[in-house]
Design an enzyme around this catalytic site. Structure first.
Site, short mmCIF file in Angstrom:
data_model
loop_
_atom_site.label_atom_id
_atom_site.label_comp_id
_atom_site.label_asym_id
_atom_site.label_seq_id
_atom_site.Cartn_x
_atom_site.Cartn_y
_atom_site.Cartn_z
N THR A 2 5.07 -2.53 -1.20
CA THR A 2 4.55 -3.12 0.03
C THR A 2 5.59 -4.01 0.71
O THR A 2 6.34 -4.73 0.05
CB THR A 2 3.28 -3.95 -0.23
N VAL A 17 -8.06 2.91 -1.30
CA VAL A 17 -7.48 2.02 -0.29
C VAL A 17 -7.28 0.65 -0.93
O VAL A 17 -8.19 0.11 -1.56
CB VAL A 17 -8.40 1.91 0.94
N GLY A 54 -3.71 -4.65 -5.33
CA GLY A 54 -4.62 -4.76 -4.20
C GLY A 54 -6.08 -5.02 -4.54
O GLY A 54 -6.77 -5.76 -3.84
N ASP A 65 -5.40 -3.45 -0.55
CA ASP A 65 -5.61 -4.61 0.31
C ASP A 65 -4.79 -4.57 1.59
O ASP A 65 -5.14 -5.22 2.58
CB ASP A 65 -5.25 -5.89 -0.47
N1 ASP Z 1 -0.95 -4.26 -2.38
C1 ASP Z 1 -0.60 -2.89 -2.47
C2 ASP Z 1 -1.80 -2.08 -2.83
O1 ASP Z 1 -2.58 -2.50 -3.66
C3 ASP Z 1 0.49 -2.62 -3.46
C4 ASP Z 1 1.58 -3.65 -3.58
O2 ASP Z 1 1.68 -4.56 -2.78
O3 ASP Z 1 2.38 -3.55 -4.52
O4 ASP Z 1 -1.93 -1.00 -2.32
#
Ligand code: ASP
Length: 333
Positions: A198, A227, A252, A229
């Site tokens: 991310t 899906v 997430g 966060d």
């Molecule tokens: N937050 C992202 C998700 O859960 C993954 C990440 O930030 O590493 O899709």
């Protein structure tokens, strides 16, 4: 435990003003500042070669420069956060756009969101598969629809209908992410190296407006349709003028359950905490549930902070006086 390798943002902000001769005139435009992250996780010195380090530093710097260019020319924080994350979406070392992780089905489903602190207008897409730059799809949802979020085929169709660049799903493929998928599928667990991902940005412009953007490929071997966060306003992304802007990265499911980005901004707004205090308490809650990750933050005065409960987080900031990038948890300014 929360690692807070923050620079003394408040001090820097003031120091920046003092160092800028233009700011001795009170009629001059206030300072601008932008901060980014490129994912958090088990990022340790032992796990990176000098070449990899240099690649990430260069990728972060490119993103910072792209956002700064907007702000330097009097552009909005909203345009700046978008401009900052696009080079990271196009850079295959980051888990967003090109280089996004694979789903368990061997495809890519991307999520993105953007929020304007001026009026708390926001846009998001979840599970897009053919949009080269998902952040532009999120922005199009915000600017060109009466809605906040589109998902799946409808989101792809919306982006295409609004003239965004469309690519085959295989455009996002990289060998590195395919190997990560194979590793995860074999062991049925995500190793340290597969976890982080991310990218995101927060900024304040010369008018004091804040904005936030987050974009991701999600988590390696996620089930199709999952899906995280990143596209959720209030979970990974939030911005409110005079309060704060947040972009998150991490596991997430935990960030959704805590409502991380909105919780942080509410603590700043209602409890009078600093962004660092608010983020530390909120990420402690994430950790209590078993999650890890981090946030990049900016407050209504332009103070920047980075808070994460993982070993490292790709991160950096830029303003009129300079820039800084870091990878590991022990790096402070
Ligand atoms: N937050 C992202 C998700 O859960 C993954 C990440 O930030 O590493 O899709």
């Amino acid at each position: 435990m929360i690692f807070r390798p923050l620079f003394a943002a408040a001090t820097l902000w003031l120091a920046g003003c003092q160092a800028m001769p233009v700011n001795t005139d009170p009629t001059d435009a206030p300072e601008w500042r932008l901060a980014i992250h490129g994912g958090a996780g088990v990022i340790t010195r032992g796990s990176m070669t000098p070449e990899q380090e240099a690649m990430f530093q260069a990728g972060l710097q490119e993103a910072l420069e792209a956002g700064a260019e907007v702000l330097r020319n009097g552009g909005s924080a909203l345009d700046a956060v978008q401009a900052a994350v696009i080079p990271m979406e196009n850079n295959s070392i980051f888990n967003a756009g090109k280089g996004a992780v694979f789903t368990a089905a061997g495809t890519h489903e991307l999520d993105a969101s953007i929020m304007d602190g001026r009026d708390r207008n926001a846009g998001a897409v979840a599970g897009v598969t053919i949009v080269k730059n998902p952040i532009l799809a999120a922005r199009a949802v915000m600017d060109q629809s009466e809605h906040v979020m589109f998902a799946g085929p409808g989101a792809d169709a919306f982006a295409e209908a609004h003239g965004l660049e469309i690519v085959p799903n295989t455009y996002f493929d990289t060998d590195r992410r395919r190997e990560a998928l194979e590793r995860v599928l074999e062991t049925m667990s995500r190793t340290a190296a597969d976890k982080h991902g991310t990218v995101g940005a927060v900024a304040i412009d010369a008018e004091g407006n804040v904005a936030a953007a987050t974009t991701t490929g999600g988590m390696t071997a996620k089930t199709a349709g999952r899906v995280g966060d990143s596209p959720l306003i209030g979970a990974a992304t939030y911005a409110e003028n005079g309060v704060c802007a947040v972009s998150a990265t991490g596991h997430g499911e935990y960030f959704i359950r805590i409502g991380v980005a909105k919780s942080i901004c509410d603590r700043v707004k209602l409890a009078g905490e600093t962004i660092g205090e608010a983020a530390t308490v909120t990420l402690d809650e994430v950790a209590e549930l078993g999650g890890d990750g981090g946030v990049v933050l900016i407050d209504g005065e332009g103070n920047v902070d980075f808070v994460f409960n993982s070993e490292g987080m790709y991160r950096g900031w830029i303003d009129a006086n300079g820039s800084w990038t870091a990878i590991y948890g022990d790096e402070t300014e």
